[in-house]
Design a protein around this motif. Sequence first.
Motif, mmCIF file in Angstrom:
data_model
loop_
_atom_site.group_PDB
_atom_site.id
_atom_site.type_symbol
_atom_site.label_atom_id
_atom_site.label_comp_id
_atom_site.label_asym_id
_atom_site.label_seq_id
_atom_site.Cartn_x
_atom_site.Cartn_y
_atom_site.Cartn_z
ATOM 1 N N ALA A 189 27.645 -30.219 -92.093
ATOM 2 C CA ALA A 189 26.879 -31.415 -91.775
ATOM 3 C C ALA A 189 27.210 -32.617 -90.549
ATOM 4 O O ALA A 189 28.889 -32.036 -90.520
ATOM 5 N N ALA A 190 26.705 -33.048 -89.549
ATOM 6 C CA ALA A 190 26.973 -33.775 -88.725
ATOM 7 C C ALA A 190 25.283 -33.784 -87.979
ATOM 8 O O ALA A 190 25.093 -33.557 -87.910
ATOM 9 N N LEU A 191 25.832 -35.327 -88.614
ATOM 10 C CA LEU A 191 24.573 -36.310 -88.173
ATOM 11 C C LEU A 191 24.875 -36.947 -86.718
ATOM 12 O O LEU A 191 25.812 -37.792 -85.807
ATOM 13 N N GLN A 192 23.312 -36.299 -85.811
ATOM 14 C CA GLN A 192 24.074 -36.474 -84.454
ATOM 15 C C GLN A 192 23.683 -38.870 -84.219
ATOM 16 O O GLN A 192 23.916 -39.545 -83.215
ATOM 17 N N GLN A 193 23.700 -39.575 -85.061
ATOM 18 C CA GLN A 193 23.470 -40.838 -85.187
ATOM 19 C C GLN A 193 25.041 -41.005 -84.883
ATOM 20 O O GLN A 193 24.626 -42.635 -84.289
ATOM 21 N N ALA A 194 25.480 -40.776 -85.380
ATOM 22 C CA ALA A 194 27.209 -40.860 -85.191
ATOM 23 C C ALA A 194 27.950 -40.448 -83.836
ATOM 24 O O ALA A 194 28.806 -41.432 -83.860
ATOM 25 N N PHE A 195 26.619 -40.461 -82.928
ATOM 26 C CA PHE A 195 27.197 -40.877 -81.620
ATOM 27 C C PHE A 195 26.356 -41.464 -80.828
ATOM 28 O O PHE A 195 26.219 -41.330 -79.494
ATOM 29 N N ARG A 196 25.710 -42.158 -81.189
ATOM 30 C CA ARG A 196 24.014 -43.408 -80.651
ATOM 31 C C ARG A 196 24.887 -44.180 -80.400
ATOM 32 O O ARG A 196 23.748 -45.164 -79.809
ATOM 33 N N SER A 197 26.019 -44.770 -80.721
ATOM 34 C CA SER A 197 26.347 -45.588 -80.995
ATOM 35 C C SER A 197 28.270 -46.033 -80.168
ATOM 36 O O SER A 197 28.727 -44.467 -80.347
ATOM 37 N N ASP A 198 28.714 -46.731 -80.378
ATOM 38 C CA ASP A 198 30.245 -46.967 -80.103
ATOM 39 C C ASP A 198 31.241 -46.168 -81.129
ATOM 40 O O ASP A 198 30.915 -46.979 -82.192
ATOM 41 N N SER A 199 31.522 -45.242 -81.216
ATOM 42 C CA SER A 199 32.077 -44.344 -82.462
ATOM 43 C C SER A 199 33.445 -43.421 -82.361
ATOM 44 O O SER A 199 32.861 -42.625 -81.031
ATOM 45 N N MET A 200 34.097 -43.137 -83.081
ATOM 46 C CA MET A 200 34.883 -42.367 -83.085
ATOM 47 C C MET A 200 34.426 -40.897 -83.778
ATOM 48 O O MET A 200 35.279 -39.669 -83.627
#
Length: 256
Positions: A189-200
């Motif tokens: 599992a790994a969602l695209q949304q996790a890197f569409r904003s400022d996030s680590m």
Amino acid sequence: MTGTIVEKLADYGVAERARALPAEVRHHAKRALIDWFASLLPGSMVDPAQAMIKGLADELGHGRAYVYGSGKFGSLRAAALINGTASHTIEFDDIFRDAIYHPGCPTIGAALAAAQAKGASAADLLTAIIVGYEVSTRIGLSVQPSHYKSWHTTGTIGTYGAAAAVATILKLNKEQFAHALATSATMAAALQQAFRSDSMSKPLHAGHAAEAGAMAALSAEYGMTGALDVLEGEAGFGAAMSTTVDWSKATAGLGA
């Protein structure tokens, strides 16, 4: 080859351990390993790896797998998690463009931790890297391009690379190897949304894949079973995560 896809991939993985690998193949595996270190070392000195080293302090100071950036050894799983994360942080890791997938960070992150933890040879490490790359890149090909619409391939497909690599280090038999892949599938599992904003979160995907694949292989050695039709089943990985799945790509050219 007969059986489910993970069984066919397991047949390949076990057979690969027994054959003399061509010099060219070994050369490229060494290049992949060196390239991974070039991404790992700077990534290990910054967040999120440094934050994880602090947050997982009780996981360090014991074990035989080195956690880069910490100056300490840790368990196989802790090293796979943190090193896998660190190697994806600066975004210079290798890529297999046809699957939109960075194979090195999850596969080598897990393979090196397993090799260190189990006292494996350098030759065994290279074989594990090769098997992890061969298995995972083919699964990645099978579910693209639609998989990348919502899923981060390095975090999903990387789980199979890690499981295959660690299964190789552990010298699992065909049944155990297949179950390692099957169990890893349900952890992917790994969602695209996790890197569409400022996030680590993005590099953590690679680390999670490394750890989850390692856990699947370590458990399979002692009898943990998975659904062997988990890739092609009606509610399996392909059905859930792709609208363009073609499982013939998972075994095409396997072993060449």
